[in-house]
Design a protein around this motif. Structure first.
Motif, short mmCIF file in Angstrom:
data_model
loop_
_atom_site.label_atom_id
_atom_site.label_comp_id
_atom_site.label_asym_id
_atom_site.label_seq_id
_atom_site.Cartn_x
_atom_site.Cartn_y
_atom_site.Cartn_z
N GLU A 169 -19.09 -30.60 40.12
CA GLU A 169 -18.30 -31.74 39.65
C GLU A 169 -17.77 -31.51 38.24
OE1 GLU A 169 -18.79 -36.49 38.50
OE2 GLU A 169 -20.35 -35.53 39.71
N ILE A 170 -18.63 -30.98 37.36
CA ILE A 170 -18.22 -30.73 35.97
C ILE A 170 -17.13 -29.67 35.92
CG2 ILE A 170 -19.01 -29.85 33.74
CD1 ILE A 170 -21.75 -31.15 34.40
N LYS A 171 -17.29 -28.59 36.67
CA LYS A 171 -16.28 -27.52 36.67
C LYS A 171 -14.95 -28.01 37.23
CE LYS A 171 -19.33 -23.47 36.81
NZ LYS A 171 -19.79 -22.30 37.62
N GLU A 172 -15.02 -28.88 38.23
CA GLU A 172 -13.79 -29.44 38.78
C GLU A 172 -13.08 -30.29 37.73
OE1 GLU A 172 -13.16 -32.89 41.90
OE2 GLU A 172 -13.52 -31.00 42.99
N ALA A 173 -13.85 -31.08 36.97
CA ALA A 173 -13.26 -31.91 35.92
C ALA A 173 -12.68 -31.04 34.81
CB ALA A 173 -14.31 -32.85 35.35
N GLN A 174 -13.34 -29.91 34.51
CA GLN A 174 -12.80 -28.96 33.54
C GLN A 174 -11.46 -28.41 33.99
OE1 GLN A 174 -16.24 -26.18 32.99
NE2 GLN A 174 -15.52 -26.16 30.87
N ALA A 175 -11.42 -28.00 35.25
CA ALA A 175 -10.21 -27.36 35.77
C ALA A 175 -9.06 -28.35 35.89
CB ALA A 175 -10.50 -26.73 37.14
N ASP A 176 -9.36 -29.59 36.31
CA ASP A 176 -8.30 -30.56 36.59
C ASP A 176 -7.86 -31.34 35.36
OD1 ASP A 176 -8.47 -29.73 39.19
OD2 ASP A 176 -9.57 -31.49 39.91
N TYR A 177 -8.79 -31.56 34.41
CA TYR A 177 -8.48 -32.47 33.30
C TYR A 177 -8.79 -31.87 31.93
CZ TYR A 177 -8.39 -35.60 37.26
OH TYR A 177 -8.11 -36.16 38.49
N ASN A 178 -9.20 -30.62 31.89
CA ASN A 178 -9.48 -29.95 30.62
C ASN A 178 -10.43 -30.78 29.75
OD1 ASN A 178 -9.25 -27.91 28.67
ND2 ASN A 178 -7.56 -28.95 27.63
N VAL A 179 -11.51 -31.28 30.37
CA VAL A 179 -12.45 -32.12 29.63
C VAL A 179 -13.21 -31.29 28.60
CG1 VAL A 179 -12.70 -33.79 31.49
CG2 VAL A 179 -14.30 -31.87 31.34
N GLY A 180 -13.57 -31.95 27.50
CA GLY A 180 -14.26 -31.26 26.42
C GLY A 180 -15.67 -31.75 26.18
N GLU A 181 -16.15 -32.69 27.03
CA GLU A 181 -17.49 -33.24 26.83
C GLU A 181 -17.96 -33.95 28.10
OE1 GLU A 181 -19.76 -36.73 24.22
OE2 GLU A 181 -17.94 -35.79 23.41
N ILE A 182 -19.28 -33.90 28.33
CA ILE A 182 -19.90 -34.61 29.45
C ILE A 182 -20.83 -35.69 28.88
CG2 ILE A 182 -21.30 -34.41 31.54
CD1 ILE A 182 -18.68 -32.79 31.57
N GLN A 183 -20.74 -36.90 29.43
CA GLN A 183 -21.68 -37.96 29.07
C GLN A 183 -22.41 -38.39 30.33
OE1 GLN A 183 -19.73 -40.99 26.68
NE2 GLN A 183 -19.11 -39.50 25.14
N PHE A 184 -23.72 -38.11 30.36
CA PHE A 184 -24.54 -38.39 31.54
C PHE A 184 -24.96 -39.86 31.54
CE2 PHE A 184 -24.94 -33.77 31.58
CZ PHE A 184 -24.78 -33.51 32.93
N GLU A 185 -24.66 -40.55 32.63
CA GLU A 185 -24.92 -41.99 32.75
C GLU A 185 -26.21 -42.31 33.52
OE1 GLU A 185 -23.25 -44.13 31.15
OE2 GLU A 185 -21.55 -42.90 30.50
N ASP A 186 -27.04 -41.30 33.77
CA ASP A 186 -28.31 -41.53 34.47
C ASP A 186 -29.14 -42.57 33.73
OD1 ASP A 186 -27.17 -38.89 34.89
OD2 ASP A 186 -28.92 -38.47 36.14
N ASP A 187 -29.86 -43.40 34.49
CA ASP A 187 -30.72 -44.40 33.86
C ASP A 187 -31.93 -43.78 33.20
OD1 ASP A 187 -29.78 -47.26 34.34
OD2 ASP A 187 -29.47 -46.35 36.29
N THR A 188 -32.38 -42.64 33.70
CA THR A 188 -33.57 -42.02 33.10
C THR A 188 -33.56 -40.52 33.42
OG1 THR A 188 -36.00 -42.07 33.01
CG2 THR A 188 -34.98 -42.76 35.09
N ILE A 189 -32.68 -39.79 32.75
CA ILE A 189 -32.43 -38.39 33.09
C ILE A 189 -33.62 -37.50 32.73
CG2 ILE A 189 -31.35 -37.71 30.90
CD1 ILE A 189 -29.26 -36.19 32.63
N THR A 190 -34.52 -37.96 31.84
CA THR A 190 -35.65 -37.12 31.45
C THR A 190 -36.90 -37.34 32.30
OG1 THR A 190 -36.32 -38.74 29.79
CG2 THR A 190 -34.89 -36.96 29.05
N ALA A 191 -36.85 -38.25 33.27
CA ALA A 191 -38.05 -38.56 34.06
C ALA A 191 -38.54 -37.35 34.85
CB ALA A 191 -37.79 -39.74 35.00
N ASN A 192 -37.60 -36.65 35.50
CA ASN A 192 -37.95 -35.47 36.30
C ASN A 192 -37.64 -34.23 35.46
OD1 ASN A 192 -37.97 -33.27 38.12
ND2 ASN A 192 -37.56 -34.65 39.85
N LYS A 193 -38.65 -33.74 34.75
CA LYS A 193 -38.42 -32.65 33.81
C LYS A 193 -37.97 -31.35 34.50
CE LYS A 193 -40.64 -29.86 30.26
NZ LYS A 193 -41.94 -29.47 29.64
#
Length: 337
Positions: A169-193
């Motif tokens: 998904e990130i690579k597709e966004a890079q290719a299609d929109y030249n994105v320069g940053e990712i912001q992860f919206e997970d509610d608790t991204i550190t729970a599963n280390k």
């Protein structure tokens, strides 16, 4: 939407309506609960239908049935009015999606991405790029904070997408929109280390800055927290948000029921900063039963905890949560004007 076109069909979805449906069903079985005996959000007749639960797969089915003028009344998760009444017909919500990687990637081509970039109102207040894309690698939260709708809406178990699906998904966004940053919206991204570490390994190869503008639990993996934060920073994470919520132990224990000690906050902040990340902290003021002095204590703890930035939210009792039911039962609403 109705002003633009009276033929436009307006459908509600998401956490709010899903949990409001839960309260409505509870009220029909418990008349003395004090909860509204109608689905308040549905009183506005500009709203035609609603869907509750995790309906990523059911929603497009509903849209196709409507477009083809076919019967859609049996669609899982559907909420609709009984004819000539404010009472509702509510279909059972579908099961949680498993695996999450079975979902297609977001159809960003159907929205004005350049418009979002131009506005620049990104979730992180310290975004490193003007071309940001928001991604969710997981859904769900195992915590039971009394103000939060996430466990009911996304499940009490954290479900991760396949890491390579996230990277695709990130690579597709890079290719299609030249994105320069990712912001992860997970509610608790550190729970599963282990899953987070696998994601960090792949993000390091991409080389984009990223952050966690949603709050993460302050005391997860306390013994190896420094190692986890170093891996995050090494893969491009420039900012982590820690959800502290209150600087008063009584409020954390008795009102929020959050498994967190005040003394665990500062060490976590120090570890994250030592790893090279900026730290933002979340706090909430105005819990039912919280005193003015306790609120002042929380402000003082936020100011002195060492975070680079912090924000305060006024508690909003959300439908479906224990705090909402307390507020309704005790009639704690501010009086209307």
């Amino acid at each position: 939407a109705k002003d633009v076109s009276s033929r436009c069909i307006v459908i509600l979805g998401g956490n709010h309506i899903s949990n409001a449906v839960k309260d409505y069903l509870y009220a029909t079985k418990h008349p003395s609960s004090g909860l509204p005996h109608n689905l308040v959000d549905f009183v506005d007749t500009s709203i035609d239908l609603a869907m509750h639960g995790e309906v990523d797969l059911e929603f497009p089915k509903l849209v196709n049935l409507i477009l083809n003028q076919e019967n859609f009344a049996e669609t899982a998760g559907l909420v609709m009015r009984k004819e000539g009444s404010l009472d509702c017909l509510i279909n059972a919500s579908p099961a949680f999606i498993a695996p999450l990687s079975s979902l297609p990637l977001p159809a960003r081509d159907l929205v004005d991405m350049e418009g979002y970039f131009a506005i620049g109102a990104f979730h992180s207040a310290k975004s490193r790029s003007q071309r940001v894309v928001n991604v969710m690698a997981s859904r769900g939260c195992p915590e039971k904070c009394t103000f939060c709708t996430t466990p009911d809406s996304w499940g009490a178990k954290v479900r991760w997408r396949d890491v390579h699906d996230v990277i695709r998904e990130i690579k597709e966004a890079q290719a299609d929109y030249n994105v320069g940053e990712i912001q992860f919206e997970d509610d608790t991204i550190t729970a599963n280390k282990p899953m987070l570490m696998a994601l960090c390994t792949e993000l390091e190869k991409i080389g984009l800055p990223w952050c966690t503008p949603n709050g993460t639990k302050t005391n997860y993996h306390a013994n190896t927290q420094g190692e986890m934060y170093k891996a995050m920073a090494g893969s491009g994470c420039y900012q982590i948000t820690l959800a502290c919520e209150s600087g008063v132990q009584r409020v954390l224990d008795q009102i929020i029921r959050k498994n967190l000690k005040v003394e665990q906050m500062k060490p976590a902040i120090e570890k994250a900063k030592h790893a090279g990340m900026l730290v933002h902290t979340f706090w909430i003021l105005g819990y039912p039963g919280e005193t003015y002095e306790e609120m002042k204590t929380t402000v003082k703890v936020a100011e002195e905890c060492g975070a680079d930035s912090y924000s305060f939210a006024i508690l909003n009792p959300l439908p479906g949560t224990p705090i909402y039911r307390d507020v309704v039962r005790e009639n704690l609403w501010w009086p209307g004007k």
